[in-house]
Design an enzyme around this catalytic site. Structure first.
Site, PDB file in Angstrom:
ATOM      1  N   HIS A  16      58.754  59.884  64.617  1.00  0.00           N
ATOM      2  CA  HIS A  16      59.631  60.633  63.789  1.00  0.00           C
ATOM      3  C   HIS A  16      59.609  60.189  62.293  1.00  0.00           C
ATOM      4  CE1 HIS A  16      61.158  61.535  67.861  1.00  0.00           C
ATOM      5  NE2 HIS A  16      61.185  63.022  67.613  1.00  0.00           N
ATOM      6  N   TYR A  35      52.738  59.783  73.161  1.00  0.00           N
ATOM      7  CA  TYR A  35      53.950  59.888  72.582  1.00  0.00           C
ATOM      8  C   TYR A  35      54.179  58.409  71.924  1.00  0.00           C
ATOM      9  CZ  TYR A  35      58.009  62.133  70.938  1.00  0.00           C
ATOM     10  OH  TYR A  35      59.029  62.510  70.060  1.00  0.00           O
ATOM     11  N   HIS A  90      55.955  70.841  71.768  1.00  0.00           N
ATOM     12  CA  HIS A  90      55.799  69.762  72.572  1.00  0.00           C
ATOM     13  C   HIS A  90      55.114  70.216  73.875  1.00  0.00           C
ATOM     14  CE1 HIS A  90      57.204  66.402  70.178  1.00  0.00           C
ATOM     15  NE2 HIS A  90      58.330  66.722  69.812  1.00  0.00           N
ATOM     16  N   ASP A 127      61.566  53.969  68.028  1.00  0.00           N
ATOM     17  CA  ASP A 127      61.209  55.277  68.043  1.00  0.00           C
ATOM     18  C   ASP A 127      59.321  55.435  68.535  1.00  0.00           C
ATOM     19  OD1 ASP A 127      61.221  58.000  67.651  1.00  0.00           O
ATOM     20  OD2 ASP A 127      60.590  57.917  65.354  1.00  0.00           O
ATOM     21  N   GLU A 177      54.329  64.568  67.092  1.00  0.00           N
ATOM     22  CA  GLU A 177      55.371  64.867  66.232  1.00  0.00           C
ATOM     23  C   GLU A 177      55.233  65.758  65.277  1.00  0.00           C
ATOM     24  OE1 GLU A 177      58.896  64.767  66.111  1.00  0.00           O
ATOM     25  OE2 GLU A 177      58.399  64.397  68.295  1.00  0.00           O
ATOM     26  N   HIS A 209      59.625  73.587  67.397  1.00  0.00           N
ATOM     27  CA  HIS A 209      59.201  72.194  67.621  1.00  0.00           C
ATOM     28  C   HIS A 209      59.321  71.753  68.953  1.00  0.00           C
ATOM     29  CE1 HIS A 209      59.500  68.001  66.241  1.00  0.00           C
ATOM     30  NE2 HIS A 209      59.970  67.724  67.544  1.00  0.00           N
ATOM     31  N   GLU A 210      60.393  72.272  69.698  1.00  0.00           N
ATOM     32  CA  GLU A 210      60.515  71.566  71.118  1.00  0.00           C
ATOM     33  C   GLU A 210      59.180  72.550  72.326  1.00  0.00           C
ATOM     34  OE1 GLU A 210      61.996  68.988  71.982  1.00  0.00           O
ATOM     35  OE2 GLU A 210      63.111  69.085  69.907  1.00  0.00           O
TER      36      GLU A 210
END
Ligand code: ZN
Lengths: 379, 106
Positions: A279, A192, A181, A274, A201, A177-178
């Site tokens: 998310h 974002y 990005h 958020d 996301e 996931h990271e």
């Protein structure tokens, strides 16, 4: 748990703001003007950041052999990134589980992108994969800082009975996931915030989940489609942070509340928190991907993953919304597998299952409008 | 500034789970309220800009909203993880810990 507090911090579509600014009362005009200036300010800041990212791009550290090179650093509970290098490419395993998880997880992520999608690292130019573990104390998070991955240890500083989170390297899909990005930063550059942010996301969850499935050689039907399985301690009533199979059901806990993810456009959550629920609303495209992958069958990274990867690389732009993502994945499926192919049909059905028709109208973020009308006393 | 009340909210992060709490400073143990006051003074909190760092572009980073109240006066600061500011880091870690404790009691 999810934040239904509607407020004017939400960013309104500009056409609506402009209408209020020209036709509203003085108070309404002032409110609209304040919001418009925020919108423009954010846009200017984003443009500046995008050009900074381009400026930095050529200086990203490159793998020595032009292929896979990983370095894991230990921040030793501090904040100065990256910290001390503790495991380099080819080094034997460390005694520290977090170090090995960061090393192995970034390796599998590199392999998926390279072997399946022909991409040489994050920037497709052999960028070195740097990870820092043991970031701060009691840090319940992992993030991509624009150049590297950073992982906290969860609630290591609390008594065992109070801990909710384990270390963030514990689930390989978090690592995928990271890193994704990073891929998005070099490709679609999705901003974002709001729907583009939820797509950012979404892409990270898709490829994070595919990294896990690829590592275990699981078919779509065998996979659990849970994001962050193992991250919660046994003190939490939950299977993971998110689920692409059944968004909204990952956890329901007296302390953490309930998983706020919607699985359908009719449950889209408008919130200023958020970054506009990035998310939260990612549950909608996540579930569309799951449905498409299940209908196609077999290994999800092969066909569904390829369709999404090519869409991320070649089609999506920084302000793309859900509707455009649906249309582009459908178009890509046609280009890769043939117009009217089973794969293209599956993509169409996947999006239909979350309330998005291919070629349909872009739905308005209605929560924002309602909140504004309520504020203005018009509803 | 004689701090009476602190409101704290943390949103975002990989998990996207909101953490929030509201404290009466007088309800805290003496050593904690003392540390809290010292940190706020060291930060010169009333003079901090409303937006301290812009973290919205860092994927999965936290956003914190801290409101300090003293009588009719109040000031709200929005910040990211602020790794360049040690006092702010300490304040965020302290408020995180307090918020976690408070939630657990419920
Ligand atoms: Zn993320």
């Amino acid at each position: 748990m999810h934040n239904h507090r509607h407020s004017l911090e939400c960013i309104l579509p500009e056409h609506m703001l402009e209408q209020i600014a020209t036709k509203g009362s003085n108070a309404q005009k002032q409110m609209a003007m304040d919001n418009i200036s925020v919108v423009y300010q954010l846009r200017a800041e984003r443009a500046m950041r995008a050009s900074l990212a381009d400026l930095f791009a050529p200086t990203m550290p490159r793998a020595a052999d032009g292929g896979k090179e990983r370095i894991v650093y230990d921040v030793k509970r501090g904040t100065s990134l990256p910290g001390t290098a503790v495991r380099r490419e080819g080094d034997p395993a460390s005694a520290d589980a977090a170090v090995n998880e960061a090393y192995d997880g970034s390796g599998v992520t590199y392999d998926l992108y390279k072997e399946v999608y022909g991409r040489n690292s994050i920037n497709n130019n052999a960028m070195r994969l740097d990870s820092s573990v043991h970031y701060r104390t009691g840090y319940d998070n992992a993030f991509w800082d624009g150049k590297q991955m950073v992982y906290g240890d969860g609630d290591e500083n609390l008594p065992a009975e109070d801990r909710l989170f384990n270390r963030f390297t514990i689930a390989i899909d978090i690592i995928g996931h990271e890193l994704t990005h990073g891929v998005t930063q070099f490709e679609a550059k999705l901003v974002y915030s709001q729907q583009p942010g939820a797509l950012n996301e979404h892409m990270s969850d898709v490829f994070g989940s595919l990294v896990k499935q690829y590592q275990s050689r699981q078919t779509a039907a065998e996979a659990d489609w849970i994001i962050g399985a193992g991250l919660f301690t046994p003190n939490v009533n939950g299977v993971g942070i998110r689920t692409m199979k059944a968004p909204g059901s990952a956890y329901d806990d007296p302390v953490l509340g309930k998983d706020p993810q919607p699985a359908h456009m009719k449950e889209y959550v408008s919130t200023p928190s958020d970054n506009g629920g990035v998310h939260i609303n990612s549950g909608i495209p996540n579930h569309a991907f799951y449905r498409a992958a299940m209908e196609i069958g077999g290994y999800a990274w092969e066909k569904a993953g390829m369709i999404w990867y090519v869409t991320l690389r070649d089609k999506l732009g920084e302000n793309s919304n859900f509707q455009q993502c649906a249309d582009f994945t459908h178009q890509t499926a046609g280009e890769l597998f043939g117009s009217g192919s089973l794969e293209q049909q599956a993509v169409k059905n996947g999006w239909a299952g979350v309330g998005i028709a291919i070629g349909g109208e872009t739905p308005e973020p209605k929560g924002c409008l309602e909140a504004t009308l309520r504020f203005l006393g018009a509803a | 500034m004689d701090v009476e009340r602190i409101k704290f909210e943390r949103t975002g992060g990989f998990a996207g789970i909101r953490l929030a709490a509201d404290f009466d400073v007088s309800d805290l143990p003496d050593d904690l309220s003392q540390t809290l006051r010292e940190l706020l003074n060291a930060l010169d909190f009333p003079e901090l800009p409303a937006r301290l760092t812009n973290s919205e572009s860092v994927p999965d980073s936290f956003t914190y909203v801290i409101t300090v109240e003293a009588g009719k006066w109040h000031h709200t600061v929005i910040t990211g993880d602020a790794p360049e500011n040690e006092n702010m880091q300490e304040l965020l870690e302290l408020l995180n810990r307090l918020a976690r404790k408070k939630i657990k009691k419920h």
